[in-house]
Structure formats: C-alpha cells, structure tokens
Design an enzyme around this catalytic site. Structure first.
Site, mmCIF file in Angstrom:
data_model
loop_
_atom_site.group_PDB
_atom_site.id
_atom_site.type_symbol
_atom_site.label_atom_id
_atom_site.label_comp_id
_atom_site.label_asym_id
_atom_site.label_seq_id
_atom_site.Cartn_x
_atom_site.Cartn_y
_atom_site.Cartn_z
ATOM 1 N N ASP A 1 14.058 36.420 74.423
ATOM 2 C CA ASP A 1 13.419 37.344 75.268
ATOM 3 C C ASP A 1 14.202 38.549 74.274
ATOM 4 O OD1 ASP A 1 11.854 39.053 76.891
ATOM 5 O OD2 ASP A 1 12.073 37.708 78.468
ATOM 6 N N HIS B 1 14.271 46.042 78.445
ATOM 7 C CA HIS B 1 15.190 45.279 78.042
ATOM 8 C C HIS B 1 16.288 46.129 76.924
ATOM 9 C CE1 HIS B 1 13.625 42.686 81.013
ATOM 10 N NE2 HIS B 1 12.875 41.856 80.067
#
Length: 276
Positions: free
Chosen positions: A181, A186
């Site tokens: 991911d 992030h």
C-alpha cells in the site's frame, strides 16, 4: 483510497453485486518476513514470524495479497472524488498460508449501504485460505434511498480482562508501505497535510496487525493461529505513538478497543484465535 477519476460516478447502489474479477498473486518468504517486521514482530519473541527456519505466516499478511480489490473498485470510479476512507476490516482465516506460493483470489461488491451523506461499499475477497471484507466509507455517495446497514456495535461492558500497549515506531509507515500500500499519505508530508495531518500517518491495517500481535501475547495464543478478526478504523495513528489496548475475553473470543490518550483509534474490535 488514493484513486481519482474525471468520470461522473455511477449511482452507488448499482455497484452492489458487481464482480471485480480475479487475480493470481504470488509471494515468497522474504515478503512474509518483511511484513511481520513492518507490523512490529520482534526477532526474539516472534522469531518464527521473521526467520525462514520453521517460518509461520501472520494471517493478516493475506490482506496485502488482496488489497488490489478495493483499489480496482476505486479505479473504476465508484468513489467519484477520491475522498473515500477505509472504514472497517474483517478477516476470516480458513487455513494457514504457506511460507511461499501463489493463490487465486476473487472479489465482489457484496453490499452498498446508504448513510445519508455517504455510502459504504463492502468489498469481499475470497480464496481457499481466507475471506476478507473491506468496508469503504465514501462521502457524498449516499442519499440513494437504500438501507443504512448494520449499526455501530454496543460498547463492551464490565471490567476488561486484559490491558496492554502497542508501541509503533517512527519508520513504520515507510516500512509497511513496502508490503504493497503505497498511498502518498503514508510517506509524503505534503499529501498528509491535505487530510489535516501534521505528518504521514500509519496504515490502519498495520495498526490492526500490530494489535493482533499484542493480543495474542495477552491471551496466551500464537499470532499465527488467528482465526477471525474485525475492527473499525476510528482515527489516524502517527508512527511513533504508543497506543493502549483494552480487551474483554470470553472463551476463545475477545472484544477489544485501541486508544491513544483516551481517543479511540480502533473500535468495535473482535478477535478469535484457534489455540488460546
């Protein structure tokens, strides 16, 4: 979910029952060990999760193999403006994953719930090894006159049977994204700022998997013996924060909550191990 489209979104309820296809995915021991380290496995306490000798696979690793399914739905334009959030996750383990190999997974949109100002898409992925369901909260996609779906579960009652903590680490989001991911929130401070965060946030599935490790230790189970898992993502976590885990055990099942300074970050959690 990290996808945008310039097309006008199709009516949300028309996605119910839509097949998203099948994929054959492969992995090796390195992928399994990297994942375990990324979610907080310890080279001493969890040696058989991070060492190829007698390697066992943490069952939540399966979610990295099936992440393509909600991404396909997003890429097809179901969410319109790209603001959808991962609201909840369920996982049922049919049998242990081998340390390396390949499998075929198929995906379908099982339900679309009408929350008024938003829709919730449920994406189920099935393989011989697991059944997983992503609940995706999509603002602006509700109001189509459908059912609201299940309500929020009741809060646990009584004194908890277990209290423990989950220590995240500063590089955790950067490490976990290497498992698949790679959403910019992030890793990229500018992307994180667009969602009101002071720095990149930890993946919800990383927090959930780390919680499995700590709860297994608390109830006397091996984390690789996870059989069922369910939880709702209530608030972002910043890498390096320490979280409080509270659990109420009932036989081989436990209800749990994860909080930071009293604020819930994972709610309505349920977990079961095969050999507690």
């Amino acid at each position: 979910m990290g996808h945008r489209t310039d097309q006008a979104p199709e009516a949300a309820d028309r996605w119910r029952g839509r097949a998203l296809g099948s994929r054959t995915v492969s992995y090796d021991e390195r992928d399994v060990m990297l994942y375990a380290l990324a979610v907080g496995a310890h080279p001493v306490a969890d040696l058989d999760l991070v060492f190829e000798r007698e390697l066992r696979v943490l069952p939540t690793f399966a979610l990295t193999l099936a992440q393509w399914a909600p991404d396909v739905l997003a890429g097809k334009g179901a969410f319109g403006d790209g603001t959808a959030l991962h609201g909840a996750q369920r996982l049922t383990v049919h049998k242990p994953l081998p340390p390396s190999g390949e499998m075929t997974c198929s995906a379908v949109v099982t339900d679309v719930w009408d929350k008024g100002g938003a829709a919730v898409f449920e994406v189920a992925v099935d393989s011989p090894y697991f059944h997983a369901v992503w609940s995706v909260f999509a603002p602006g996609r509700g109001g189509f006159g459908g059912e609201r779906g299940p309500g929020r579960p009741a809060a646990p009652v009584g004194e908890p049977t277990h209290r423990t903590s989950l220590e995240t680490f500063a590089a955790q989001a950067a490490l976990y994204r290497l498992t698949g991911d790679r959403h910019l929130i992030h890793i990229d401070p500018a992307a994180a700022a667009t969602i009101g965060q002071p720095r990149p946030i930890l993946h919800g599935l990383c927090t959930l998997a780390g919680t499995v490790l700590r709860l297994a230790d608390a109830v006397g189970a091996h984390p690789a013996d996870l059989a069922e898992l369910d939880g709702r993502f209530a608030a972002p976590v910043l890498p390096g924060e320490t979280l409080d885990i509270t659990a109420w055990q009932d036989g081989d099942r436990s209800t749990f909550e994860v909080a930071r300074d009293g604020e819930s970050v994972l709610s309505a959690g349920h977990i079961r191990f095969r050999n507690p």
